[in-house]
Scaffold this motif. Structure first.
Motif, PDB file in Angstrom:
ATOM      1  N   ALA A  73      47.096  49.881  38.822  1.00 33.65           N
ATOM      2  CA  ALA A  73      46.380  48.833  39.568  1.00 33.65           C
ATOM      3  C   ALA A  73      44.894  49.148  39.647  1.00 33.65           C
ATOM      4  CB  ALA A  73      46.946  48.739  40.981  1.00 33.65           C
ATOM      5  N   CYS A  74      44.089  48.114  39.733  1.00 35.16           N
ATOM      6  CA  CYS A  74      42.648  48.292  39.874  1.00 35.16           C
ATOM      7  C   CYS A  74      42.096  47.191  40.772  1.00 35.16           C
ATOM      8  CB  CYS A  74      41.969  48.260  38.507  1.00 35.16           C
ATOM      9  SG  CYS A  74      40.226  48.723  38.596  1.00 35.16           S
ATOM     10  N   ASN A  75      40.978  47.483  41.402  1.00 35.55           N
ATOM     11  CA  ASN A  75      40.321  46.476  42.238  1.00 35.55           C
ATOM     12  C   ASN A  75      39.369  45.600  41.423  1.00 35.55           C
ATOM     13  OD1 ASN A  75      38.791  48.786  41.820  1.00 35.55           O
ATOM     14  ND2 ASN A  75      37.516  48.429  43.614  1.00 35.55           N
ATOM     15  N   LEU A  76      39.193  45.910  40.109  1.00 36.12           N
ATOM     16  CA  LEU A  76      38.371  45.066  39.236  1.00 36.12           C
ATOM     17  C   LEU A  76      39.239  44.535  38.095  1.00 36.12           C
ATOM     18  CD1 LEU A  76      35.065  47.175  38.922  1.00 36.12           C
ATOM     19  CD2 LEU A  76      35.488  45.206  40.395  1.00 36.12           C
ATOM     20  N   LYS A  77      38.685  43.568  37.372  1.00 35.39           N
ATOM     21  CA  LYS A  77      39.409  43.027  36.212  1.00 35.39           C
ATOM     22  C   LYS A  77      38.442  42.928  35.043  1.00 35.39           C
ATOM     23  CE  LYS A  77      42.897  40.051  38.420  1.00 35.39           C
ATOM     24  NZ  LYS A  77      42.533  40.127  39.832  1.00 35.39           N
ATOM     25  N   CYS A  78      38.081  44.087  34.469  1.00 35.05           N
ATOM     26  CA  CYS A  78      37.127  44.099  33.360  1.00 35.05           C
ATOM     27  C   CYS A  78      37.766  43.466  32.114  1.00 35.05           C
ATOM     28  CB  CYS A  78      36.716  45.526  33.025  1.00 35.05           C
ATOM     29  SG  CYS A  78      36.104  46.436  34.445  1.00 35.05           S
ATOM     30  N   ALA A  79      36.960  42.674  31.390  1.00 38.19           N
ATOM     31  CA  ALA A  79      37.518  41.954  30.234  1.00 38.19           C
ATOM     32  C   ALA A  79      37.905  42.896  29.094  1.00 38.19           C
ATOM     33  CB  ALA A  79      36.497  40.928  29.743  1.00 38.19           C
ATOM     34  N   GLY A  80      37.244  44.072  29.001  1.00 41.67           N
ATOM     35  CA  GLY A  80      37.555  44.987  27.897  1.00 41.67           C
ATOM     36  C   GLY A  80      38.640  45.983  28.246  1.00 41.67           C
ATOM     37  N   CYS A  81      39.306  45.813  29.410  1.00 40.82           N
ATOM     38  CA  CYS A  81      40.269  46.815  29.876  1.00 40.82           C
ATOM     39  C   CYS A  81      41.679  46.559  29.348  1.00 40.82           C
ATOM     40  CB  CYS A  81      40.291  46.837  31.403  1.00 40.82           C
ATOM     41  SG  CYS A  81      41.409  48.098  32.049  1.00 40.82           S
ATOM     42  N   GLY A  82      42.291  47.598  28.786  1.00 42.21           N
ATOM     43  CA  GLY A  82      43.652  47.451  28.296  1.00 42.21           C
ATOM     44  C   GLY A  82      44.670  48.066  29.248  1.00 42.21           C
ATOM     45  N   LYS A  83      44.229  48.506  30.440  1.00 44.11           N
ATOM     46  CA  LYS A  83      45.125  49.225  31.349  1.00 44.11           C
ATOM     47  C   LYS A  83      45.754  48.338  32.407  1.00 44.11           C
ATOM     48  CE  LYS A  83      44.750  53.150  29.524  1.00 44.11           C
ATOM     49  NZ  LYS A  83      45.885  53.884  29.033  1.00 44.11           N
ATOM     50  N   ILE A  84      45.050  47.270  32.776  1.00 42.15           N
ATOM     51  CA  ILE A  84      45.530  46.489  33.923  1.00 42.15           C
ATOM     52  C   ILE A  84      46.407  45.319  33.494  1.00 42.15           C
ATOM     53  CG2 ILE A  84      43.676  47.129  35.518  1.00 42.15           C
ATOM     54  CD1 ILE A  84      42.228  44.572  34.626  1.00 42.15           C
ATOM     55  N   GLN A  85      46.790  45.325  32.204  1.00 45.00           N
ATOM     56  CA  GLN A  85      47.608  44.214  31.701  1.00 45.00           C
ATOM     57  C   GLN A  85      49.110  44.515  31.859  1.00 45.00           C
ATOM     58  OE1 GLN A  85      45.464  41.963  30.891  1.00 45.00           O
ATOM     59  NE2 GLN A  85      43.750  43.399  30.805  1.00 45.00           N
TER      60      GLN A  85
ATOM     61  N   ALA B 232      42.630  58.956  35.868  1.00 46.16           N
ATOM     62  CA  ALA B 232      42.137  57.592  35.673  1.00 46.16           C
ATOM     63  C   ALA B 232      43.215  56.615  36.123  1.00 46.16           C
ATOM     64  CB  ALA B 232      41.751  57.386  34.212  1.00 46.16           C
ATOM     65  N   GLY B 233      43.250  55.463  35.565  1.00 46.40           N
ATOM     66  CA  GLY B 233      44.230  54.455  35.962  1.00 46.40           C
ATOM     67  C   GLY B 233      44.030  53.258  35.069  1.00 46.40           C
ATOM     68  N   GLY B 234      43.830  52.091  35.737  1.00 47.94           N
ATOM     69  CA  GLY B 234      43.687  51.809  37.114  1.00 47.94           C
ATOM     70  C   GLY B 234      42.529  52.494  37.859  1.00 47.94           C
ATOM     71  N   GLU B 235      42.502  52.216  39.151  1.00 51.66           N
ATOM     72  CA  GLU B 235      41.492  52.804  40.021  1.00 51.66           C
ATOM     73  C   GLU B 235      42.183  53.846  40.898  1.00 51.66           C
ATOM     74  OE1 GLU B 235      38.045  52.805  40.686  1.00 51.66           O
ATOM     75  OE2 GLU B 235      38.913  54.326  41.994  1.00 51.66           O
TER      76      GLU B 235
ATOM     77  N   THR C 114      36.342  56.697  38.378  1.00 52.91           N
ATOM     78  CA  THR C 114      36.371  55.601  39.341  1.00 52.91           C
ATOM     79  C   THR C 114      35.265  54.593  39.048  1.00 52.91           C
ATOM     80  OG1 THR C 114      36.053  55.057  41.688  1.00 52.91           O
ATOM     81  CG2 THR C 114      34.985  57.060  40.916  1.00 52.91           C
ATOM     82  N   ASN C 115      35.514  53.334  39.426  1.00 59.71           N
ATOM     83  CA  ASN C 115      34.417  52.363  39.330  1.00 59.71           C
ATOM     84  C   ASN C 115      33.516  52.482  40.556  1.00 59.71           C
ATOM     85  OD1 ASN C 115      35.591  50.646  41.420  1.00 59.71           O
ATOM     86  ND2 ASN C 115      37.024  49.922  39.856  1.00 59.71           N
ATOM     87  N   ALA C 116      33.861  53.297  41.514  1.00 63.85           N
ATOM     88  CA  ALA C 116      33.050  53.702  42.680  1.00 63.85           C
ATOM     89  C   ALA C 116      32.940  52.655  43.781  1.00 63.85           C
ATOM     90  CB  ALA C 116      31.656  54.171  42.261  1.00 63.85           C
TER      91      ALA C 116
ATOM     92  N   VAL D  19      31.905  58.425  37.423  1.00 58.15           N
ATOM     93  CA  VAL D  19      31.710  57.001  37.739  1.00 58.15           C
ATOM     94  C   VAL D  19      31.443  56.224  36.452  1.00 58.15           C
ATOM     95  CG1 VAL D  19      30.310  55.372  39.055  1.00 58.15           C
ATOM     96  CG2 VAL D  19      30.863  57.616  40.037  1.00 58.15           C
ATOM     97  N   HIS D  20      32.156  55.106  36.366  1.00 53.90           N
ATOM     98  CA  HIS D  20      32.088  54.249  35.199  1.00 53.90           C
ATOM     99  C   HIS D  20      30.869  53.316  35.345  1.00 53.90           C
ATOM    100  CE1 HIS D  20      34.468  50.563  33.406  1.00 53.90           C
ATOM    101  NE2 HIS D  20      33.398  50.852  32.723  1.00 53.90           N
ATOM    102  N   ILE D  21      29.854  53.537  34.481  1.00 54.60           N
ATOM    103  CA  ILE D  21      28.662  52.660  34.526  1.00 54.60           C
ATOM    104  C   ILE D  21      28.322  52.274  33.085  1.00 54.60           C
ATOM    105  CG2 ILE D  21      26.182  52.525  35.051  1.00 54.60           C
ATOM    106  CD1 ILE D  21      26.627  54.158  37.495  1.00 54.60           C
TER     107      ILE D  21
HETATM  108  S1  SF4 Z   1      40.606  50.410  35.182  1.00 61.16           S
HETATM  109 FE1  SF4 Z   1      38.400  50.608  34.779  1.00 61.16          FE
HETATM  110  S2  SF4 Z   1      38.065  49.291  32.974  1.00 61.16           S
HETATM  111 FE2  SF4 Z   1      40.075  48.721  33.848  1.00 61.16          FE
HETATM  112  S3  SF4 Z   1      39.634  47.007  35.241  1.00 61.16           S
HETATM  113 FE3  SF4 Z   1      39.541  48.879  36.459  1.00 61.16          FE
HETATM  114  S4  SF4 Z   1      37.386  49.475  36.419  1.00 61.16           S
HETATM  115 FE4  SF4 Z   1      37.666  48.009  34.796  1.00 61.16          FE
END
Ligand code: SF4
Ligand code: SF4
Length: 334
Positions: free
Chosen positions: A37-49, A79-82, A107-109, A129-131
């Motif tokens: 799980a993550c609190n963001l939904k980055c378009a390039g992320c293959g983890k939160i699908q 990592a994760g997720g967050e 973390t996305n911080a 931190v992911h920047i």
């Molecule tokens: S795990 Fe990282 S890349 Fe994926 S949605 Fe969360 S912050 Fe974005």
């Protein structure tokens, strides 16, 4: 790798011990993913699908520690997720630090101000931190306004409290040498983070954004230009000189994905954390039942554009260790 002396010495002695034991394959760094799980939904992320029932799950502390014990890697990247969404992440970190593992909490911080009191500074621990760029680019990459400012404020606060803070920046084909220079200059000189990592974006099959991954030629050109003019030497990059040569296209390497294994709620992911060709129940099973020679650029079409550190930094580290000249170069660049 450019890293604190304590860590460099530990890794060097670990590598010598593996060699003396005649081990052909061994882990250098474990990618531990205790939740998706993550609190963001980055378009390039293959983890939160992942499906909803998996996104709800959190790995028990004992399970995470057992995976670390079993594989024996001296460095752990969480990592994760967050990871800050895991209610017991501070316990996992504290237990690993107690075992003198070098721990990087990726973390996305955004949640860091809320949870920072759960952690204690240690030479064995860093927030990573992911920047992905300066304000506009980073907020576009994470698909949410305000995240860059939140991350920068969190980095400043973590540093003020005495934590080691490193960053990880992913580059896409929308980047130019100038955008690479701008963000790395900012992180190095203004934010003054301890060390910085670079990742050419991997073409995750499941990521919603499939148009902005870099090809090999583009990656080499991007980094060759960004590193010119002495900047590569000036930046505190958390990579071995040979891996940076690899990104610039000065050398080429085979993938050694077995050195950076990935353990998640689904088990030991085959062959690396970027690609999932099934899961093994143990690190030993992963090592023994994976056809490692069938992975890497030129071997598997899905690896065609991969220049990620999880496949190639270990190759660079092993090549450094087997050459006196490269070892001295790594020491000089640290
Ligand atoms: S795990 Fe990282 S890349 Fe994926 S949605 Fe969360 S912050 Fe974005
Ligand atoms: S090249 Fe190696 S690290 Fe990259 S996706 Fe393929 S197996 Fe994974």
């Amino acid at each position: 790798m450019s890293m604190p002396l304590r860590q460099s010495l530990r890794i060097a002695s670990y590598l010598v011990a593996q060699k003396m034991r005649g081990r052909r394959r061994f882990p250098l760094l474990l990618e531990l993913e205790p939740l998706f799980a993550c609190n963001l939904k980055c378009a390039g992320c293959g983890k939160i699908q992942q499906p909803a029932h998996l996104l709800k799950r959190r790995m028990p502390v004992a399970q995470a520690l057992a995976a670390v014990e079993e594989c024996g890697a001296p460095m752990i990247s969480i990592a994760g997720g967050e990871p800050l969404m895991h209610p017991e992440i501070h316990t996992i970190v504290a237990e690993l630090v107690r075992r003198r593992k070098f721990v990087f909490l990726c973390t996305n911080a955004v949640l860091l101000p809320k949870h920072i009191d759960r952690f204690r500074p240690s030479p064995y621990f860093a927030f990573t931190v992911h920047i992905d760029g300066l304000r506009e680019r980073h907020d576009a990459a994470v698909c949410k306004d305000g995240v860059f400012d939140a991350a920068v404020a969190a980095v400043r606060e973590a540093k003020r409290r005495g934590f080691r803070v490193t960053t990880n920046t992913t580059f896409f084909n929308t980047d130019t040498p100038q955008t690479v220079i701008e963000v790395l200059d900012y992180l190095n000189d203004d934010l003054r983070v301890d060390e910085m990592m670079l990742s050419p974006a991997y073409a995750y099959e499941r990521a919603p954004d499939q148009e902005h991954f870099l090809g090999v030629t583009e990656t080499r050109e991007l980094f060759r230009k960004a590193f010119s003019g002495g900047r590569r030497r000036r930046w505190r990059l958390n990579h071995s000189p040979l891996f940076l040569d690899f990104l610039e296209g000065k050398v080429d390497f085979p993938c050694t994905a077995w050195a950076i294994p990935s353990y998640s709620l689904l088990g030991w992911q085959r062959p690396c954390y970027l690609m999932a060709d099934g899961y093994a129940a143990s690190y030993r099973e992963l090592l023994e039942s994976t056809d490692w020679d069938s992975y890497g650029r030129g071997r598997d079409a899905r690896c065609a554009n991969c220049m990620a550190h999880c496949g190639y930094e270990p190759t660079a580290v092993l090549a450094t260790m087997s050459s006196l000249r490269q070892s001295l170069r790594a020491v000089r660049s640290a």
